[in-house]
Design an enzyme around this catalytic site. Structure first.
Site, PDB file in Angstrom:
ATOM      1  N   HIS A 360       0.296  23.725 -15.111  1.00 11.88           N
ATOM      2  CA  HIS A 360       0.970  22.499 -15.555  1.00 11.88           C
ATOM      3  C   HIS A 360       0.137  21.629 -16.482  1.00 11.88           C
ATOM      4  CE1 HIS A 360       4.410  22.709 -12.685  1.00 11.88           C
ATOM      5  NE2 HIS A 360       3.541  23.415 -11.982  1.00 11.88           N
ATOM      6  N   LYS A 548       6.383   6.437 -16.780  1.00 12.10           N
ATOM      7  CA  LYS A 548       5.635   7.648 -16.442  1.00 12.10           C
ATOM      8  C   LYS A 548       4.264   7.211 -15.942  1.00 12.10           C
ATOM      9  CE  LYS A 548       6.206   8.933 -20.807  1.00 12.10           C
ATOM     10  NZ  LYS A 548       6.714  10.255 -20.616  1.00 12.10           N
ATOM     11  N   ARG A 549       3.447   8.147 -15.434  1.00 12.25           N
ATOM     12  CA  ARG A 549       2.097   7.792 -15.035  1.00 12.25           C
ATOM     13  C   ARG A 549       1.351   7.153 -16.201  1.00 12.25           C
ATOM     14  NH1 ARG A 549       0.194   9.252  -9.820  1.00 12.25           N
ATOM     15  NH2 ARG A 549      -1.822   8.520 -10.572  1.00 12.25           N
ATOM     16  N   LYS A 554      -0.811   9.698 -22.677  1.00  9.17           N
ATOM     17  CA  LYS A 554       0.611   9.341 -22.768  1.00  9.17           C
ATOM     18  C   LYS A 554       0.831   8.143 -23.695  1.00  9.17           C
ATOM     19  CE  LYS A 554       1.541  11.189 -18.117  1.00  9.17           C
ATOM     20  NZ  LYS A 554       2.583  12.225 -18.185  1.00  9.17           N
ATOM     21  N   THR A 656       9.231  15.787 -17.998  1.00  7.07           N
ATOM     22  CA  THR A 656      10.577  15.983 -17.451  1.00  7.07           C
ATOM     23  C   THR A 656      11.332  14.654 -17.470  1.00  7.07           C
ATOM     24  OG1 THR A 656       9.533  15.783 -15.280  1.00  7.07           O
ATOM     25  CG2 THR A 656      10.179  17.997 -15.975  1.00  7.07           C
ATOM     26  N   LYS A 660      15.396  13.424 -18.373  1.00 12.88           N
ATOM     27  CA  LYS A 660      16.242  12.519 -17.571  1.00 12.88           C
ATOM     28  C   LYS A 660      16.871  11.441 -18.458  1.00 12.88           C
ATOM     29  CE  LYS A 660      13.161  13.690 -13.902  1.00 12.88           C
ATOM     30  NZ  LYS A 660      11.832  13.434 -13.308  1.00 12.88           N
TER      31      LYS A 660
HETATM   32  C1  26Q Z   1      -5.747  18.121  -8.075  1.00 10.44           C
HETATM   33  C2  26Q Z   1      -6.893  18.199  -7.313  1.00 10.44           C
HETATM   34  C3  26Q Z   1      -7.388  17.077  -6.672  1.00 10.44           C
HETATM   35  C4  26Q Z   1      -6.693  15.881  -6.762  1.00 10.44           C
HETATM   36  C5  26Q Z   1      -5.542  15.799  -7.527  1.00 10.44           C
HETATM   37  C6  26Q Z   1      -5.074  16.918  -8.193  1.00 10.44           C
HETATM   38  C7  26Q Z   1      -3.844  16.827  -9.015  1.00 10.44           C
HETATM   39  C8  26Q Z   1      -2.695  16.267  -8.503  1.00 10.44           C
HETATM   40  C9  26Q Z   1      -1.559  16.177  -9.275  1.00 10.44           C
HETATM   41  C10 26Q Z   1      -3.822  17.320 -10.308  1.00 10.44           C
HETATM   42  C11 26Q Z   1      -2.674  17.228 -11.078  1.00 10.44           C
HETATM   43  C12 26Q Z   1      -1.520  16.655 -10.564  1.00 10.44           C
HETATM   44  C13 26Q Z   1      -0.255  16.533 -11.299  1.00 10.44           C
HETATM   45  C14 26Q Z   1      -0.013  17.044 -12.464  1.00 10.44           C
HETATM   46  C15 26Q Z   1       1.279  16.871 -13.129  1.00 10.44           C
HETATM   47  O1  26Q Z   1       2.149  16.170 -12.654  1.00 10.44           O
HETATM   48  N1  26Q Z   1       1.478  17.528 -14.264  1.00 10.44           N
HETATM   49  C16 26Q Z   1       2.731  17.432 -14.972  1.00 10.44           C
HETATM   50  O2  26Q Z   1       3.567  18.493 -14.549  1.00 10.44           O
HETATM   51  C17 26Q Z   1       4.867  18.359 -15.088  1.00 10.44           C
HETATM   52  C18 26Q Z   1       5.732  19.457 -14.493  1.00 10.44           C
HETATM   53  O3  26Q Z   1       5.430  20.682 -15.054  1.00 10.44           O
HETATM   54  C19 26Q Z   1       4.837  18.417 -16.594  1.00 10.44           C
HETATM   55  O4  26Q Z   1       6.127  18.165 -17.066  1.00 10.44           O
HETATM   56  C20 26Q Z   1       3.861  17.378 -17.152  1.00 10.44           C
HETATM   57  O5  26Q Z   1       3.730  17.553 -18.538  1.00 10.44           O
HETATM   58  C21 26Q Z   1       2.514  17.524 -16.461  1.00 10.44           C
HETATM   59  O6  26Q Z   1       1.630  16.489 -16.887  1.00 10.44           O
END
Ligand code: 26Q
Length: 818
Positions: A360, A548-549, A554, A656, A660
């Site tokens: 991702h 978004k975050r 971003k 995503t 929406k």
């Molecule tokens: C990993 C290890 C330790 C702590 C936190 C994490 C962690 C947690 C969440 C790393 C990444 C995330 C989330 C990532 C994320 O949301 N990525 C998004 O995924 C979407 C679905 O595919 C995409 O549409 C976005 O582009 C992407 O940023």
């Protein structure tokens, strides 16, 4: 109480609700609080689901079909009541039954706490997937942790983000069913001893620390579907209520401490996304989830099919949602070898046929790696297996890329005293996929290129999607009704039908109705903003939304700078031609991401100034909505005119949220990044505002230091220079002129001498230009509503039903239950 004529189904429901209030809370309807009414309603819906579940469970078992286990550290489900009754085709029934009791369904649904067990896109994607899987009658289980606290609650204090615990379970959770009888034990630490018995090795595990994993199941209904799937959430429990030895020797506190230490594993969701710190507790969470899940999967298999493990890949496919659950790979190897007695080669063959992996992100700071010492200490036996996988991998790499040591190191699972999780996935999984065309292209041509060259057939590109049930039917029922009135209701399950709406894009009557729905959603949002922010906004202004975050890539910062430029112009020339605008932000920043938090402060500071400046006569308003999450997203996407999807090209894997907004008829201002590229293909260039550098142009600029280019822009673009200088002039925060200096510095000089890492300055002029065009177009109502309708009508491709169909045809090969 309103007199409502009920049909028999509604009368029955009315009685059921009253019955639940009485039996669950010991109250009469008159004495019940609205929250109790919500819970009672949820429990009646749960009963209906449970009945369905019992039948479905038997069917799935009988058919013996292959199942999907979707492992994800995040399932951002949001509220479930409204979707559940929609999927049960019962919304009308609840509306009427509740009305007869003196309540509005729309008020009652607001009383449910969001299940916010995720950070953002990745977690919400898992939730949309499980809805589509179930709707398509495909047998699937979501597997995750039952965090006691989900993503923190954001409170803005004096313009700053502060974090509060998300106590989502405080009123109980009507949707979950505890399954203590299916608990398993997960072991950490200790030592591994190798014995040589009857001609083969065996492994003894001593002094390990045991934790109980107890599952809670949330049954999931699909839209008008036959089956019920489930989300299995694991919760950590201490093996004993307390350590009796400590307790008996008088050390009561110590005994309780141990219990808490064990249970801390499922306490809280890590709030970082796209940035990783190798924390011990996170590694423990990872092993906890995968070990518990695999023990359960193998037990289910064994109960049904016996010990013929070679057939496991025919009956189960395990999907790894990003690298976070990668430990499932060595854990399956461990169980097959140590507990089921298989040899390495057989275990490896089964493992490599069972796992699939989705990436991702391509951001280097988000690629997971673990310090070797920590890994070994917490997971000694799993480490041995990872080491052996790596040893065999290195032998293979020497064969295919002889003496190319740089490559070997890049592809290795273990290097520089770290374990690289993506490489473990790449070395093992039978399928690997990116989440949009552009993202997959970057994976296969850049970070995963060496693995891609080894075996191209394993790589797939499957563009993300969103579930229409939540993201239009539920959050925008009036628009859903209008579409159904024109083309029938089949589009809700058959995304290809949606494009039939295209023929109404220029229909006067349809345009008017479409516009009226948007307007009424904007009025509702204005009321919400008034209530929560105390700001008066004009529903006739352009609602320009970025939700978004908060992350530098971003580029919320570019958005604010542009707002400052517009504001400055209006101050200089209050009577200039200007379409009134309301800029709306929703964003949480990771608590440790200082710069992101500073950007939130900047948005609020700029907002304060603009909203209270009489010179501009309210022509611009800036609103920061607190605590952005699924439920607030549902209010925003339906009310937006413009959707800001402005990431630095090449950085957003898919996005995503973009889909929406598009589905609900907002027009996108965006870069050619992630799924925006495919949105442009679907909707046509005339119906989207694309600007900025392309991914390859960004990559070229990131290769060398571009100080000169940045300097030139700074000295030639007067409007931008003025806005940048305002960051440090004290104009924004007279008390503390240095407050935003970091933002100024990073844009113009960079952290390591590389200024403008995210191309805010270099894309700025183009961004302003596209905004001017959008504002002009907005005035041409015929044109605008044509564009808006075309966005909704072209969104079929972004249904998660299509995404799931692609995954199923290319990777999972599940059969719908009959
Ligand atoms: C990993 C290890 C330790 C702590 C936190 C994490 C962690 C947690 C969440 C790393 C990444 C995330 C989330 C990532 C994320 O949301 N990525 C998004 O995924 C979407 C679905 O595919 C995409 O549409 C976005 O582009 C992407 O940023």
């Amino acid at each position: 109480m309103e007199k409502v004529n009920l049909n028999s189904e509604e009368t029955n429901l009315q009685k059921e609700i009253i019955g639940k209030i009485s039996r669950h809370f010991g109250k009469t309807l008159e004495d019940a609080t609205p929250k109790m009414v919500y819970t009672a309603c949820a429990l009646t819906a749960r009963d209906k689901i449970m009945e369905k579940w019992a039948i479905s469970h038997k069917e799935v078992k009988n058919e013996g079909s292959k199942k999907l286990y979707y492992l994800s550290f995040e399932f951002l489900m949001g509220r479930l009541f409204a979707t559940n009754i929609l999927n049960l085709m019962q919304t009308e029934t609840y509306v009427n039954a509740l009305r007869s009791l003196g309540y509005e369904l729309s008020d009652i649904v607001e009383l449910e706490n969001d299940a916010g067990l995720g950070n953002g896109g990745l977690g919400r994607l898992a939730a949309c997937f499980i809805d589509s899987l179930t709707t398509m009658d495909l047998p699937a289980y979501g597997c995750t942790i039952r965090y006691e606290y989900g993503l923190f609650r954001q409170k803005i204090v004096d313009g700053y983000q502060t974090e509060l615990p998300d106590t989502w379970l405080e009123n109980g959770n009507a949707w979950e069913i505890a399954r203590p009888e299916e608990s398993v034990i997960v072991k950490f630490g200790g030592q591994v001893y190798t014995d040589w018995n009857d001609g083969h090795f065996s492994f003894r595990y001593e002094n390990a620390h045991s934790i109980i994993a107890m599952p809670y199941d949330v049954p999931l209904v699909g839209y008008d579907s036959k089956i019920v799937n489930k989300l299995r959430m694991w919760s950590a429990k201490a093996p004993d209520v307390m350590n009796m030895q400590e307790f008996n020797s008088g050390n009561y506190v110590r005994a309780m401490e141990e219990k808490q230490l064990a249970e801390v594993i499922s306490k809280v969701l890590y709030p970082e996304d796209n940035h990783i710190e190798g924390k011990e507790l996170r590694l423990k969470q990872q092993y906890f989830l995968v070990s518990a899940t695999l023990q359960w999967i193998l037990k289910e298999y064994e109960d049904r099919y016996g010990y013929d493990w070679k057939k496991l890949p025919e009956k189960a496919v395990i999907h790894i949602n990003d690298t976070h659950p990668t430990l499932a790979i060595p854990e399956l190897m461990r169980i097959l070898i140590d507990e089921k007695g298989l040899g390495w080669d057989d275990a490896w063959e089964i493992t490599t046929k069972t796992f699939a992996y989705t990436n991702h992100t391509v951001m280097s700071e988000a690629l997971e790696k673990w310090p070797l010492d920590m890994f070994k200490k917490i997971l000694p036996r799993v480490y041995m297996i990872v080491e052996e996988i790596n040893r065999r991998l290195m032998i293979k790499l020497q064969e295919v890329y002889p003496n190319d040591f740089g490559k070997h190191k890049w592809m290795a699972i273990i290097a520089d005293n770290q374990v690289f999780m993506a490489n473990l996935c790449l070395a093992t999984c039978f399928a690997i996929n990116g989440v949009s065309k552009l993202h997959t292209k970057i994976l296969t041509s850049d970070i995963f290129a060496d693995y891609y060259r080894l075996d191209k057939s394993r790589f797939h590109s499957i563009t993300n999607g969103i579930t229409f049930r939540r993201w239009i039917c539920n959050c925008n029922p009036k628009l859903a009704e209008l579409i159904t009135e024109k083309i029938g209701k089949s589009w809700i399950k058959d995304y290809k039908q949606l494009e039939k709406i295209k023929k109404y894009a220029d229909d006067k009557d349809f345009q008017k109705r479409f516009a009226d729905i948007k307007h009424s959603n904007k009025v509702k949002l204005a009321e919400y903003i008034k209530e929560h922010n105390g700001i008066e906004v004009d529903p006739d202004s352009i609602y320009d939304v970025q939700a978004k975050r908060l992350h530098e890539y971003k580029r919320q910062l570019m958005n604010v700078l542009h707002i400052m430029v517009e504001y400055n112009k209006l101050v200089e020339n209050p009577d200039m031609e200007f379409t009134p605008k309301t800029y709306i932000f929703g964003a949480k920043a990771a608590p440790g991401y200082t710069r992101a938090k500073l950007i939130i402060k900047l948005i609020n500071t700029v907002g304060e100034k603009i909203n209270n400046d009489p010179r501009i006569k309210g022509k611009i308003k800036v609103v920061f909505l607190e605590n952005y999450g699924v439920s607030i997203a549902e209010k925003l996407v339906v009310a937006a005119d413009i959707s800001e999807q402005i990431s630095t090209a090449g950085k957003e894997a898919s996005g995503t949220g973009n889909m929406k907004f598009m589905l609900n008829g907002a027009v996108t201002v965006g870069t050619l990044d992630g799924a925006n590229v495919e949105m442009t293909e679907q909707v046509g260039e005339d119906n989207i505002y694309i600007f900025g550098l392309k991914a390859d142009e960004v990559a070229a600029r990131l290769k060398y230091n571009n100080s000169e280019e940045v300097k030139t822009i700074y000295s030639t673009n007067n409007a931008l220079r003025k806005a940048l200088d305002q960051l440090i002039s004290g104009e924004l925060e007279p008390e503390n002129a240095h407050m935003f200096k970091d933002l100024y510095q990073t844009l113009l000089f960079g952290d390591y001498g590389y200024p403008d890492q995210y191309m805010v300055i270099r894309d700025f002029e183009d961004y302003c230009r596209i905004h001017e065009r959008a504002a002009r177009d907005y005035k041409d109502k015929k044109k605008w509503w044509h564009m808006a309708i075309m966005n909704t009508a072209s969104c079929g491709y972004f249904s998660s039903d299509r995404t799931i169909d692609d995954y199923n045809k290319e990777i999972w090969h599940l059969k719908p239950i009959k």
